[in-house]
Design a protein around this motif. Structure first.
Motif, PDB file in Angstrom:
ATOM      1  N   ILE A   1       0.952  -1.371  -0.400  1.00 17.42           N
ATOM      2  CA  ILE A   1      -0.171   0.207  -0.106  1.00 17.42           C
ATOM      3  C   ILE A   1       0.643   1.096   0.068  1.00 17.42           C
ATOM      4  N   GLY A   2       2.154   1.138  -0.063  1.00 17.19           N
ATOM      5  CA  GLY A   2       2.985   2.278  -0.260  1.00 17.19           C
ATOM      6  C   GLY A   2       4.681   2.057   0.513  1.00 17.19           C
ATOM      7  N   GLN A   3       5.622   3.003  -0.104  1.00 12.81           N
ATOM      8  CA  GLN A   3       6.981   2.274   0.422  1.00 12.81           C
ATOM      9  C   GLN A   3       7.939   3.922   1.169  1.00 12.81           C
ATOM     10  N   GLU A   4       8.799   3.550   1.756  1.00 16.62           N
ATOM     11  CA  GLU A   4       9.145   4.616   2.850  1.00 16.62           C
ATOM     12  C   GLU A   4      10.128   4.883   1.525  1.00 16.62           C
ATOM     13  N   LEU A   5      10.080   6.255   1.320  1.00 11.88           N
ATOM     14  CA  LEU A   5      11.479   6.691   0.684  1.00 11.88           C
ATOM     15  C   LEU A   5      13.159   6.728   0.554  1.00 11.88           C
ATOM     16  N   ALA A   6      14.357   6.194   0.277  1.00 12.05           N
ATOM     17  CA  ALA A   6      14.908   6.236   0.135  1.00 12.05           C
ATOM     18  C   ALA A   6      15.877   6.886  -0.700  1.00 12.05           C
ATOM     19  N   PHE A   7      17.052   7.524  -0.139  1.00 12.61           N
ATOM     20  CA  PHE A   7      18.337   7.288  -1.020  1.00 12.61           C
ATOM     21  C   PHE A   7      19.853   6.514  -0.451  1.00 12.61           C
ATOM     22  N   ASP A   8      20.457   6.692  -1.466  1.00 11.94           N
ATOM     23  CA  ASP A   8      21.073   5.808  -0.915  1.00 11.94           C
ATOM     24  C   ASP A   8      22.745   5.946  -1.403  1.00 11.94           C
ATOM     25  N   LEU A   9      23.581   6.543  -0.491  1.00 16.09           N
ATOM     26  CA  LEU A   9      24.482   7.202  -0.977  1.00 16.09           C
ATOM     27  C   LEU A   9      25.953   6.652  -0.653  1.00 16.09           C
ATOM     28  N   ASP A  10      26.989   5.591  -2.159  1.00 22.88           N
ATOM     29  CA  ASP A  10      27.366   4.968  -2.114  1.00 22.88           C
ATOM     30  C   ASP A  10      28.943   5.799  -1.772  1.00 22.88           C
ATOM     31  N   PRO A  11      29.875   5.314  -1.525  1.00 24.72           N
ATOM     32  CA  PRO A  11      31.657   6.181  -1.474  1.00 24.72           C
ATOM     33  C   PRO A  11      32.310   5.524  -3.225  1.00 24.72           C
TER      34      PRO A  11
ATOM     35  N   GLY B   1      23.826  16.599  -9.738  1.00 26.11           N
ATOM     36  CA  GLY B   1      25.468  16.029  -8.983  1.00 26.11           C
ATOM     37  C   GLY B   1      25.324  15.234  -7.559  1.00 26.11           C
ATOM     38  N   PHE B   2      24.071  14.144  -7.119  1.00 28.24           N
ATOM     39  CA  PHE B   2      24.665  13.191  -6.394  1.00 28.24           C
ATOM     40  C   PHE B   2      24.721  12.069  -6.879  1.00 28.24           C
ATOM     41  N   PRO B   3      25.500  11.001  -6.119  1.00 33.43           N
ATOM     42  CA  PRO B   3      25.684  10.125  -7.034  1.00 33.43           C
ATOM     43  C   PRO B   3      24.734   8.946  -5.538  1.00 33.43           C
ATOM     44  N   ILE B   4      23.897   9.054  -6.497  1.00 33.13           N
ATOM     45  CA  ILE B   4      22.979   8.364  -5.987  1.00 33.13           C
ATOM     46  C   ILE B   4      22.780   6.795  -6.219  1.00 33.13           C
ATOM     47  N   ASP B   5      21.874   6.021  -5.475  1.00 33.74           N
ATOM     48  CA  ASP B   5      21.615   4.256  -6.026  1.00 33.74           C
ATOM     49  C   ASP B   5      20.223   4.118  -7.016  1.00 33.74           C
ATOM     50  N   GLU B   6      19.399   5.009  -7.992  1.00 29.36           N
ATOM     51  CA  GLU B   6      18.701   5.361  -8.697  1.00 29.36           C
ATOM     52  C   GLU B   6      17.513   4.103  -8.625  1.00 29.36           C
ATOM     53  N   TRP B   7      18.076   2.733  -8.404  1.00 27.50           N
ATOM     54  CA  TRP B   7      17.656   1.749  -8.178  1.00 27.50           C
ATOM     55  C   TRP B   7      16.500   1.560  -6.452  1.00 27.50           C
ATOM     56  N   VAL B   8      17.509   1.974  -5.842  1.00 30.37           N
ATOM     57  CA  VAL B   8      16.518   2.582  -3.818  1.00 30.37           C
ATOM     58  C   VAL B   8      15.662   2.682  -4.621  1.00 30.37           C
ATOM     59  N   THR B   9      16.135   4.440  -4.583  1.00 29.89           N
ATOM     60  CA  THR B   9      14.626   6.153  -5.108  1.00 29.89           C
ATOM     61  C   THR B   9      13.655   5.135  -5.912  1.00 29.89           C
ATOM     62  N   SER B  10      13.690   4.766  -6.875  1.00 30.84           N
ATOM     63  CA  SER B  10      12.924   4.177  -8.316  1.00 30.84           C
ATOM     64  C   SER B  10      11.877   3.219  -6.899  1.00 30.84           C
ATOM     65  N   GLY B  11      12.094   2.696  -5.917  1.00 38.04           N
ATOM     66  CA  GLY B  11      11.681   1.044  -5.109  1.00 38.04           C
ATOM     67  C   GLY B  11      12.062  -0.027  -5.830  1.00 38.04           C
ATOM     68  N   GLU B  12      12.859   0.395  -6.518  1.00 36.70           N
ATOM     69  CA  GLU B  12      12.696  -1.471  -7.135  1.00 36.70           C
ATOM     70  C   GLU B  12      14.006  -2.155  -6.254  1.00 36.70           C
TER      71      GLU B  12
END
Ligand SMILES: [Zn+2]
Length: 254
Positions: A95-105, A191-202
């Motif tokens: 019914i929903g998903q927490e939104l998150a951003f993942d920044l890895d070194p 300009g942020f190196p985030i993992d797109e799959w985490v933010t998109s929800g995949e």
């Protein structure tokens, strides 16, 4: 930073794992949250009885409170523990998903080690250096500020490698995949190196706060916004498990 042994994982989850703090982290949002474990996919360190499942993602959706979660973790002694950001209703429907951003070194372009591609070519895809860690910390701080105009209930978590930014604003749980993808691309373009799959929800699993990252022997640690300015993952005692603190004084771990 090094792999944690089975004995160390056991010691950590028996004596140090802060389920009280974890309960605070979830607040009233823990209803029907699923948890997930990976035994030894990256470390190849696992209990013999679970040999067949070293790389399997084990989902825990049957449990009686966090004490029971801890008990199950101690039974499996995994290298990594996650929770599922999806929200489910009583019939098991999402019914929903927490939104998150993942920044890895490792996604940082390092002045010494180059791009992620360079690192993979040398077989160092998962490793990172102090400079990258420091750069990713600054990026996380910037991303927090960048998103402040849009969201108000954000939490930063040190993952043992990089940082996670969790958005807990009620309105963000209902975003659809298209909206999430749009947001992820916007953030990347900024300009942020985030993992797109985490933010998109995949990729819906995210490291469980206060758990042990068994790849680097660091405690997954939620940080206050003001703490990110000075946080040092190498020396901050709150993210260093006791077994490592001990070994640094005795010269070797037991
Ligand atoms: Zn580097």
């Amino acid at each position: 930073m090094r792999y944690a042994t089975l004995a160390e994982r056991k010691e950590f989850y028996t004596k140090e794992f802060k389920i009280g703090s974890l309960a605070n982290w979830f607040g009233d949002k823990m209803d029907r949250t699923k948890f997930a474990l990976i035994m030894g996919k990256h470390t190849n360190i696992f209990l013999d009885k679970y040999k067949k499942d070293i790389s399997t993602t084990i989902i825990i959706d049957q449990y009686n409170g966090l004490t029971d979660i801890r008990k199950q973790i101690i039974d499996f002694l995994p290298e990594a523990v996650y929770y599922d950001r999806n929200r489910y209703d009583e019939t098991g429907q999402k019914i929903g998903q927490e939104l998150a951003f993942d920044l890895d070194p490792e996604n940082i372009n390092c002045p010494i080690h180059g791009t992620l591609e360079d690192k993979i070519k040398r077989g160092q895809g998962l490793s990172f250096c102090k400079i990258e860690l420091e750069m990713v910390r600054k990026k996380t701080n910037k991303l927090y500020k960048y998103l402040e105009g849009t969201f108000s209930a954000m939490r930063i978590v040190y993952s043992g490698r990089g940082f996670h930014l969790h958005v807990l604003d009620e309105c963000s749980y209902g975003l659809n995949t298209k909206q999430r993808l749009k947001l992820a691309r916007e953030v990347k373009h900024a300009g942020f190196p985030i993992d797109e799959w985490v933010t998109s929800g995949e990729h819906r699993l995210i490291r469980l706060p206060y758990s042990l990252n068994g790849l680097v022997s660091r405690i997954v640690l939620p940080l206050e916004k003001r703490e990110i300015e000075r946080f040092n993952a190498i020396y901050d005692h709150r993210c260093i498990p006791k077994f490592l603190d001990k070994s640094s004084f005795n010269g070797r771990s037991v």
